[in-house]
Enzyme design. Structure first.
Site, mmCIF file in Angstrom:
data_model
loop_
_atom_site.group_PDB
_atom_site.id
_atom_site.type_symbol
_atom_site.label_atom_id
_atom_site.label_comp_id
_atom_site.label_asym_id
_atom_site.label_seq_id
_atom_site.Cartn_x
_atom_site.Cartn_y
_atom_site.Cartn_z
ATOM 1 C CG ASP A 41 -77.344 -37.845 34.837
ATOM 2 O OD1 ASP A 41 -76.912 -38.926 34.402
ATOM 3 O OD2 ASP A 41 -76.646 -37.050 35.503
ATOM 4 C CB ALA A 48 -79.805 -40.496 30.592
ATOM 5 N N GLY A 57 -76.837 -38.740 27.103
ATOM 6 C CA GLY A 57 -77.819 -39.395 26.249
ATOM 7 C C GLY A 57 -77.300 -40.319 25.175
ATOM 8 N N GLY A 58 -76.060 -40.772 25.266
ATOM 9 C CA GLY A 58 -75.527 -41.658 24.230
ATOM 10 C C GLY A 58 -76.327 -42.938 24.060
ATOM 11 C CB CYS A 91 -67.210 -48.244 31.089
ATOM 12 S SG CYS A 91 -67.230 -46.725 32.059
ATOM 13 C CG ASP A 135 -74.032 -46.541 31.430
ATOM 14 O OD1 ASP A 135 -73.162 -47.281 31.898
ATOM 15 O OD2 ASP A 135 -73.807 -45.708 30.535
#
Length: 430
Positions: free
Chosen positions: A268, A245, A248-249, A367, A314
């Site tokens: 996390d 996380a 936290g976005g 990303c 993520d």
């Protein structure tokens, strides 16, 4: 600040960045300006603009400056960047006059080196392709295979400064209202074409002082990252895990989509990162999130196997999709970094998959632009775990042309977002 003082500060900041090569440049810049609170907002933007311009031109500037005796120092890099941006050599040289707050005068060696740049263009036909397009040489084969004849277009898009993307928090506002509120504070935005909650400003403006930000109506959030939350497509009342996380976005976006109903666990390994989420969650009016910090020997996953409807991973990655925001990341990236990240990603995926209930969904995102971290990682995972199979997210929050895609791949040139990858996997019913 005078132009001379701004240039001097930019050189000092570039020195600080070079002295901490494994630390993100934006983190170094943040500390640099915290230690110099006398530098105002406009001057900070000007100083950062000089430095980030150097980082975007890094390999090309070094190519031009390498023949100079002593090579490319921070002084010469900043000066050369200004010259290639259209400043006259003589005007740049005058900024080094030794006055108060200015850099010391150019040495004869430095002056001759800058004079040699007169009349040149930044791009030169003699440059190797990796220098001209500013990517790590060791990734050339991978990037050529990935993009083919679109490689130059994609890498050029990485040289352009990223816009400012915002996500409207539907728990407190809507897109039309947030747009109007920002306009009242002289921040004019347009609606993003892909995310139904996104707003975009053409340049990096400061929004943290606006009422819209302070009241939690908006969050700074790249449009591509917003679409990752859309791929998860959490439903009100479900049990969700945001496995990596950070601050936290995406947790905030998931809570918004769940209308604050159900339960999200934000996990996390970094306590400071998770602690940074607390203020954001409070400002956004989110109250269905708990946090968990992973520690050595942690039994949290074992005790909750198969209990969650959706799990978002993520994953930590090379960040190659964010080079337009973080050009320093491509300077220091190594083959060994990629190899270590691929192993870490696989381990994280294997662990997070244990949390998914039968019939539940696992969403893996990075990303990154690199197949080794994306498509290849998912293919290897499916070979290890035959209970999981790729599926299309079919989320109503995604644009129609992306809903049938089992794997989402976004790039700056094609989609005008950061580079992102997401794959949705469903666990077979027991």
């Amino acid at each position: 600040m005078t132009p001379k003082a701004r240039l001097s500060s930019a050189i000092d900041l570039l020195c600080a960045i070079e002295n901490h090569p494994r630390r993100p440049a934006d983190a170094t810049a943040n500390q640099f300006f915290r230690d110099r609170r006398f530098i105002g907002g406009g001057d900070r933007r000007a100083i950062s603009g000089i430095v980030w311009d150097v980082l975007r031109k890094w390999k090309r500037l070094h190519w031009h400056l390498t023949p100079i005796d002593g090579g490319a120092s921070p002084r010469l890099l900043c000066a050369a960047s200004l010259i290639f941006s259209g400043e006259a050599v003589s005007d740049v040289a005058r900024l080094f006059d030794g006055d108060r707050f200015a850099q010391s005068p150019l040495s004869m060696r430095e002056a001759r080196g800058l004079e040699a740049l007169a009349g040149r263009t930044l791009d030169d036909a003699a440059m190797p392709q990796d220098v001209r397009l500013e990517y790590p040489k060791f990734l050339e084969e991978t990037l050529v295979a990935r993009f083919g004849d679109r490689l130059e277009e994609e890498m050029r898009a990485m040289d352009a400064p990223a816009p400012l993307d915002l996500r409207v928090n539907l728990l407190k506002s809507d897109r039309a209202s947030a747009k109007k509120n920002l306009a009242e504070e002289q921040i004019h935005v347009t609606e993003t074409p892909l995310s139904p909650w996104g707003l975009r400003a053409p340049s990096r403006l400061s929004v943290t002082g606006t009422a819209a930000f302070k009241e939690g109506w908006i969050e700074i959030h790249d449009e591509g990252s917003q679409l990752i939350a859309a791929c998860v497509d959490p439903q009100p009342g479900e049990r969700i895990v945001d496995f990596c996380a950070g601050a936290g976005g995406k947790t905030l976006a998931l809570a918004m989509l769940m209308e604050n109903r159900g339960h999200i666990t934000a996990c996390d390994v970094s306590a400071p990162r998770l602690e940074g989420a607390v203020k954001r969650l409070r400002r956004a009016g989110v109250h269905n999130v708990e946090r968990h910090i992973f520690t050595s020997g942690d039994k949290w996953v074992k005790r909750r196997e198969g209990r969650f409807d959706r799990v978002l991973v993520d994953a930590p990655c090379s960040g190659s999709g964010t080079w337009r925001r973080n050009p320093d990341a491509r300077i220091h990236l190594s083959r060994n970094d990629i190899e270590e990240l691929v192993v870490k990603q696989a381990r994280i995926l294997d662990t997070a998959a244990r949390l998914v209930r039968p019939g539940g969904r696992l969403v893996y995102a990075t990303c990154s632009l690199l197949p080794a971290e994306n498509e290849d990682q998912i293919a290897a995972f499916c070979q290890r775990h035959d209970a999981f199979s790729p599926t299309a997210p079919d989320s109503a929050h995604l644009p129609p042309h992306l809903r049938g895609e089992k794997q989402l791949s976004l790039t700056p040139a094609t989609n005008h977002t950061d580079g992102f990858f997401a794959a949705t996997l469903v666990r077979k019913d027991a």
